[in-house]
Design a protein around this motif. Structure first.
Motif, PDB file in Angstrom:
ATOM      1  N   ARG A 147     -41.879 -51.184   9.279  1.00 28.00           N
ATOM      2  CA  ARG A 147     -41.926 -51.051  10.737  1.00 28.00           C
ATOM      3  C   ARG A 147     -42.825 -52.148  11.291  1.00 28.00           C
ATOM      4  N   GLN A 148     -42.435 -52.683  12.425  1.00 24.37           N
ATOM      5  CA  GLN A 148     -43.163 -53.819  12.998  1.00 24.37           C
ATOM      6  C   GLN A 148     -43.278 -53.688  14.513  1.00 24.37           C
ATOM      7  N   LEU A 149     -44.340 -54.276  15.018  1.00 24.64           N
ATOM      8  CA  LEU A 149     -44.484 -54.468  16.462  1.00 24.64           C
ATOM      9  C   LEU A 149     -44.651 -55.962  16.700  1.00 24.64           C
ATOM     10  N   CYS A 150     -43.768 -56.540  17.508  1.00 21.28           N
ATOM     11  CA  CYS A 150     -43.800 -57.980  17.794  1.00 21.28           C
ATOM     12  C   CYS A 150     -44.321 -58.199  19.206  1.00 21.28           C
ATOM     13  N   VAL A 151     -45.272 -59.105  19.321  1.00 26.95           N
ATOM     14  CA  VAL A 151     -45.811 -59.445  20.639  1.00 26.95           C
ATOM     15  C   VAL A 151     -45.835 -60.964  20.767  1.00 26.95           C
ATOM     16  N   CYS A 152     -45.179 -61.466  21.786  1.00 28.72           N
ATOM     17  CA  CYS A 152     -45.180 -62.905  22.038  1.00 28.72           C
ATOM     18  C   CYS A 152     -46.416 -63.207  22.895  1.00 28.72           C
ATOM     19  N   VAL A 153     -47.473 -63.680  22.260  1.00 26.01           N
ATOM     20  CA  VAL A 153     -48.741 -63.857  22.973  1.00 26.01           C
ATOM     21  C   VAL A 153     -48.816 -65.195  23.704  1.00 26.01           C
ATOM     22  N   ALA A 154     -47.872 -66.088  23.432  1.00 27.69           N
ATOM     23  CA  ALA A 154     -47.771 -67.343  24.186  1.00 27.69           C
ATOM     24  C   ALA A 154     -46.338 -67.819  24.120  1.00 27.69           C
ATOM     25  N   GLY A 155     -45.885 -68.454  25.204  1.00 33.50           N
ATOM     26  CA  GLY A 155     -44.541 -69.002  25.222  1.00 33.50           C
ATOM     27  C   GLY A 155     -43.482 -67.919  25.261  1.00 33.50           C
ATOM     28  N   SER A 156     -42.326 -68.220  24.688  1.00 37.29           N
ATOM     29  CA  SER A 156     -41.221 -67.260  24.739  1.00 37.29           C
ATOM     30  C   SER A 156     -40.313 -67.429  23.523  1.00 37.29           C
ATOM     31  N   VAL A 157     -39.598 -66.361  23.226  1.00 35.42           N
ATOM     32  CA  VAL A 157     -38.637 -66.353  22.130  1.00 35.42           C
ATOM     33  C   VAL A 157     -37.605 -65.273  22.432  1.00 35.42           C
ATOM     34  N   SER A 198     -55.531 -57.868  26.113  1.00 36.52           N
ATOM     35  CA  SER A 198     -54.459 -56.928  25.792  1.00 36.52           C
ATOM     36  C   SER A 198     -54.839 -56.177  24.524  1.00 36.52           C
ATOM     37  N   VAL A 199     -54.465 -54.884  24.458  1.00 38.91           N
ATOM     38  CA  VAL A 199     -54.942 -54.032  23.359  1.00 38.91           C
ATOM     39  C   VAL A 199     -53.771 -53.353  22.656  1.00 38.91           C
ATOM     40  N   ALA A 200     -53.755 -53.450  21.316  1.00 43.27           N
ATOM     41  CA  ALA A 200     -52.799 -52.679  20.517  1.00 43.27           C
ATOM     42  C   ALA A 200     -53.600 -51.856  19.524  1.00 43.27           C
ATOM     43  N   GLU A 201     -53.592 -50.539  19.689  1.00 45.87           N
ATOM     44  CA  GLU A 201     -54.346 -49.703  18.760  1.00 45.87           C
ATOM     45  C   GLU A 201     -53.537 -48.496  18.331  1.00 45.87           C
ATOM     46  N   LEU A 202     -53.908 -47.999  17.141  1.00 47.83           N
ATOM     47  CA  LEU A 202     -53.247 -46.826  16.577  1.00 47.83           C
ATOM     48  C   LEU A 202     -53.411 -45.648  17.526  1.00 47.83           C
ATOM     49  N   GLY A 203     -52.319 -44.962  17.782  1.00 49.82           N
ATOM     50  CA  GLY A 203     -52.372 -43.836  18.708  1.00 49.82           C
ATOM     51  C   GLY A 203     -52.142 -44.284  20.138  1.00 49.82           C
ATOM     52  N   GLY A 204     -52.273 -45.580  20.367  1.00 49.02           N
ATOM     53  CA  GLY A 204     -51.934 -46.135  21.670  1.00 49.02           C
ATOM     54  C   GLY A 204     -50.532 -46.700  21.560  1.00 49.02           C
ATOM     55  N   VAL A 205     -50.450 -48.017  21.612  1.00 46.00           N
ATOM     56  CA  VAL A 205     -49.129 -48.638  21.579  1.00 46.00           C
ATOM     57  C   VAL A 205     -48.575 -48.744  20.151  1.00 46.00           C
ATOM     58  N   LEU A 206     -49.480 -48.606  19.171  1.00 48.05           N
ATOM     59  CA  LEU A 206     -49.050 -48.726  17.766  1.00 48.05           C
ATOM     60  C   LEU A 206     -48.738 -47.356  17.178  1.00 48.05           C
ATOM     61  N   PRO A 207     -47.479 -47.107  16.779  1.00 51.56           N
ATOM     62  CA  PRO A 207     -47.133 -45.813  16.201  1.00 51.56           C
ATOM     63  C   PRO A 207     -47.379 -45.750  14.695  1.00 51.56           C
ATOM     64  N   PHE A 208     -47.988 -46.802  14.137  1.00 47.65           N
ATOM     65  CA  PHE A 208     -48.267 -46.826  12.700  1.00 47.65           C
ATOM     66  C   PHE A 208     -49.573 -47.578  12.458  1.00 47.65           C
TER      67      PHE A 208
END
Ligand code: TYD
Length: 136
Positions: free
Chosen positions: A58-68, A22-32
């Motif tokens: 500003r934050q981006l939260c990703v649950c990479v395992a399990g759940s919350v 899975s990828v989070a990059e600036l200009g992609g899913v990351l707006p900052f």
């Protein structure tokens, strides 16, 4: 029509026969631009966390395992979402009171933030938060 508090974004999946990526990059899913990453894990049974808002962060939260389950409150409305997939990210802007509940024992919650840790950016008192949003 009011703006949803829960802003979920689809995280690009680049997995193949070998497994997931899975990828989070600036200009992609990351707006900052990311200046800090932390992860919450090993949360004890029955523990809830958060109970604060940020003035600027500003934050981006990703649950990479399990759940919350995350609940967001803007001083008027409250919305809740279960994060249980590394293919979904939750964007949290400033001025939102957040609480994290119902952590699974294996939960790993990654948080990408646009600034370094700064206690002065926190509002940790709910009544103070409500006064803050109604005065701004
Ligand atoms: P806190 O933000 O209160 O955790 P939560 O909201 O998940 O309940 O942080 C817990 C402690 O960790 C607090 O003493 C501040 C410290 N901390 C840092 O030093 N750097 C960080 O990036 C974060 C998120 C917390």
């Amino acid at each position: 029509m009011s703006v949803p508090l829960v802003q979920l974004v689809d995280i690009p999946q680049r997995g193949d026969a070998r497994g997931a990526l899975s990828v989070a990059e600036l200009g992609g899913v990351l707006p900052f631009a990311v200046r800090r990453v932390y992860w919450i894990h090993g949360t004890k049974p029955g523990v809830s966390r958060g109970f604060h808002a940020h003035k600027q962060l500003r934050q981006l939260c990703v649950c990479v395992a399990g759940s919350v389950r995350l609940s967001l409150f803007d001083g008027r409305r409250e919305e809740s979402v279960v994060l249980d997939s590394s293919a979904k990210g939750l964007l949290i802007g400033p001025g939102l009171w957040r609480e994290m509940h119902d952590f699974s024992p294996d939960c790993v919650l990654m948080v990408f933030a646009d600034a370094e840790y700064d206690e002065a950016d926190y509002i940790r008192d709910r009544d103070q938060f409500i006064r803050h949003v109604h005065s701004s």
